[in-house]
Design an enzyme around this catalytic site. Structure first.
Site, PDB file in Angstrom:
ATOM      1  N   SER A 109      52.310  49.365  37.696  1.00 28.37           N
ATOM      2  CA  SER A 109      52.210  48.094  38.415  1.00 28.37           C
ATOM      3  C   SER A 109      53.176  47.979  39.578  1.00 28.37           C
ATOM      4  O   SER A 109      54.238  48.596  39.589  1.00 28.37           O
ATOM      5  CB  SER A 109      52.532  46.934  37.460  1.00 28.37           C
ATOM      6  OG  SER A 109      51.716  46.942  36.326  1.00 28.37           O
ATOM      7  N   ILE A 120      52.581  37.896  41.311  1.00 28.44           N
ATOM      8  CA  ILE A 120      51.328  38.645  41.289  1.00 28.44           C
ATOM      9  C   ILE A 120      51.650  40.093  40.933  1.00 28.44           C
ATOM     10  O   ILE A 120      52.445  40.743  41.604  1.00 28.44           O
ATOM     11  CB  ILE A 120      50.625  38.588  42.668  1.00 28.44           C
ATOM     12  CG1 ILE A 120      50.407  37.137  43.107  1.00 28.44           C
ATOM     13  CG2 ILE A 120      49.325  39.390  42.630  1.00 28.44           C
ATOM     14  CD1 ILE A 120      49.519  36.311  42.226  1.00 28.44           C
ATOM     15  N   GLU A 121      51.033  40.567  39.880  1.00 27.46           N
ATOM     16  CA  GLU A 121      51.170  41.959  39.453  1.00 27.46           C
ATOM     17  C   GLU A 121      49.835  42.639  39.729  1.00 27.46           C
ATOM     18  O   GLU A 121      48.786  42.141  39.343  1.00 27.46           O
ATOM     19  CB  GLU A 121      51.496  42.012  37.963  1.00 27.46           C
ATOM     20  CG  GLU A 121      51.651  43.400  37.399  1.00 27.46           C
ATOM     21  CD  GLU A 121      51.982  43.394  35.904  1.00 27.46           C
ATOM     22  OE1 GLU A 121      52.101  44.494  35.320  1.00 27.46           O
ATOM     23  OE2 GLU A 121      52.097  42.307  35.311  1.00 27.46           O
ATOM     24  N   ILE A 122      49.878  43.765  40.437  1.00 26.89           N
ATOM     25  CA  ILE A 122      48.668  44.557  40.693  1.00 26.89           C
ATOM     26  C   ILE A 122      48.872  45.902  40.009  1.00 26.89           C
ATOM     27  O   ILE A 122      49.902  46.555  40.207  1.00 26.89           O
ATOM     28  CB  ILE A 122      48.406  44.738  42.194  1.00 26.89           C
ATOM     29  CG1 ILE A 122      48.346  43.360  42.887  1.00 26.89           C
ATOM     30  CG2 ILE A 122      47.113  45.517  42.412  1.00 26.89           C
ATOM     31  CD1 ILE A 122      48.257  43.434  44.387  1.00 26.89           C
TER      32      ILE A 122
END
Length: 129
Positions: A109, A120-122
């Site tokens: 991540s 916001i974690e992608i």
């Protein structure tokens, strides 16, 4: 009763134009307008409904406040491509890439903040994960 999946969630913003820019340009979601001029960001089979602070739609959360969300999204592209896109978009990564645990296993991540300071974690699952 058993829950199958999340259909949508609601994000409260103080700056709708910056919020729309982030979720469409940076996150690649599409903006849609539905009943009574409401707006939402669509991605996959889910959406994020948009409320503007002080002009929320009823019913709403008891204390709808901007910056209270911590969301994790799984990217379609490899995380290295996500990182390159974020850099090209001039959007700062505040942490990562780092190893974490997602809903179904290990993920990799990066973290950033949207214009309302939501976290916001992608992420990506490893190949075959």
């Amino acid at each position: 009763m058993h829950i199958d999946h999340l259909d949508h969630l609601v994000l409260t913003t103080t700056d709708p134009q910056s919020c729309i820019d982030f979720y469409t340009r940076v996150m690649g979601m599409s903006l849609e307008t539905f009943g009574n001029g409401r707006q939402a960001f669509r991605f996959g089979n889910q959406k994020i409904n948009l409320h503007v602070r002080g002009r929320e739609f009823e019913p709403k959360a008891h204390l709808p406040v901007p910056g209270a969300l911590d969301l994790c999204f799984i990217a379609v592209e490899p995380l290295d491509e996500v990182i390159a896109h974020l850099r090209q978009s001039n959007w700062p990564i505040i942490e990562g890439p780092v190893a974490r645990t997602g809903a179904t296993g290990k993920i990799r991540s990066v973290y950033l903040r949207d214009p309302d300071l939501n976290l916001i974690e992608i992420s990506e699952y490893p190949s075959g994960g």
